[in-house]
Design an enzyme around this catalytic site. Structure first.
Site, PDB file in Angstrom:
ATOM      1  CD  GLU A   7      -9.781  53.988  26.704  1.00 23.56           C
ATOM      2  OE1 GLU A   7     -10.855  54.088  26.340  1.00 23.56           O
ATOM      3  OE2 GLU A   7      -8.920  53.822  25.978  1.00 23.56           O
ATOM      4  CG  HIS A  58      -4.256  55.086  26.632  1.00 23.08           C
ATOM      5  ND1 HIS A  58      -3.942  54.146  25.796  1.00 23.08           N
ATOM      6  CD2 HIS A  58      -5.525  55.355  26.582  1.00 23.08           C
ATOM      7  CE1 HIS A  58      -4.919  53.485  25.545  1.00 23.08           C
ATOM      8  NE2 HIS A  58      -6.068  54.158  26.008  1.00 23.08           N
ATOM      9  CB  CYS A  94      -0.888  49.943  20.765  1.00 23.03           C
ATOM     10  SG  CYS A  94      -0.956  48.987  22.503  1.00 23.03           S
ATOM     11  CG  ASP A 148      -4.233  52.151  21.411  1.00 29.87           C
ATOM     12  OD1 ASP A 148      -3.277  51.373  22.000  1.00 29.87           O
ATOM     13  OD2 ASP A 148      -5.097  52.997  22.213  1.00 29.87           O
ATOM     14  CB  SER A 149      -5.429  48.661  24.076  1.00 33.78           C
ATOM     15  OG  SER A 149      -5.348  49.870  24.648  1.00 33.78           O
ATOM     16  CB  CYS A 163       1.567  54.150  27.458  1.00 33.95           C
ATOM     17  SG  CYS A 163      -0.100  53.993  27.385  1.00 33.95           S
TER      18      CYS A 163
END
Ligand code: DGL
Length: 269
Positions: free
Chosen positions: A156, A190, A78, A15-16, A188
């Site tokens: 994040e 996240h 992701c 993932d990012s 997403c």
């Protein structure tokens, strides 16, 4: 690599940043005997507001990293990367790639009025992939796509308790409320970190769906089809970040028990 050796190889997850940990949680539950190696590009997150050229370069570097680790399958945890197309990301790599489920069946089953909201990054929303997948199954459904660019930096940055998170969620909920969506998909990885906050804002009448469990089942099916499922032994997870592994570990602790996991800082170049 022999078949047995390949069976015992780890599953790569990428993932990012920390978002894919919400998918790793479901993968660990669905595949308790498997070893995982996770890579999150926390040094360069978010990807969702970047160009396709940049994002393709970064994912190539993560795939090279996982190739060197000898993985047997990679889960693209992701949505922003998944909408690039797993086939084009795969190239001539020897392992299979499983992308995030678009959850079209899940949302259509959950929705009574067939008015469905999609929360995702700008990149994912601009691709139109989720809307197209839902409309392919239900052409008369109403899909309300909503880009949520403030959420990934807040997650994040561990900004869970300030004013900014609820304010951003309220802002993004407006279009869905105006359309009277009764179902919302978190496209997403996240966003499951703030699923409760999103549910609170949307209210009781709205089902909030996370496609991570379906993605884990898709990964299990892909392994089973290739005869690569591991059915004994206790799996372990190595979790790598390109920046700040301590922060990554704290965030991972919001998803699963981290005592058994190993955390490390890696460089992709
Ligand atoms: N977690 C990612 C997704 O599912 C990407 C978030 C980002 O880097 O913008 O889309």
């Amino acid at each position: 690599m022999g078949k047995l050796q390949k069976k015992n190889a780890p599953i790569g997850v990428l993932d990012s940043g920390v978002g894919g940990l919400s998918v790793l949680k479901c993968l660990k539950e669905a595949l308790p005997h498997e070893d995982f190696i996770y890579v999150g590009d926390t040094a360069r997150t978010p990807y969702g507001s970047r160009s396709e050229v940049e994002v393709r370069t970064f994912v190539g570097e993560m795939l090279d990293f996982l190739t060197a680790e000898g993985v047997k399958l990679v889960v693209i945890a992701c949505n922003t990367l998944t909408v690039l197309g797993t086939e084009t990301l795969k190239g001539n790599r020897e392992f299979g790639l499983v992308g995030m489920s678009k959850g079209e069946r899940l949302v259509l089953e959950a929705s009574r009025n067939k008015t469905i909201g999609v929360f995702a990054t700008e990149f994912t929303i601009n691709s139109g992939a989720h809307k197209a997948a839902i409309l392919a199954l239900a052409p008369t459904a109403c899909v309300v796509p909503q880009a949520c660019p403030k959420l990934v930096p807040l997650i994040e940055g561990e900004q869970f308790s300030g004013e900014e998170l609820p304010a951003a969620i309220s802002e993004y909920a407006l279009s869905l409320k105006a359309a009277e969506a009764d179902t919302l998909i978190l496209s997403c990885t996240h966003y499951p970190f703030v699923k409760k906050e999103i549910e609170r804002e949307m209210g009781r009448g709205v089902r909030v769906i996370d496609p991570a469990q379906q993605t884990a089942l898709d990964a299990k099916a892909a392994l089973a089809a290739d005869g690569l499922l591991k059915s004994e032994g206790e799996g372990r997870a190595v979790i790598c970040f390109t920046a700040d592994p301590e922060r990554g570990k704290r965030l991972a602790g919001r998803m699963f028990k981290t005592e058994e996991c190993e955390f490390s800082l890696v460089s992709l170049k």
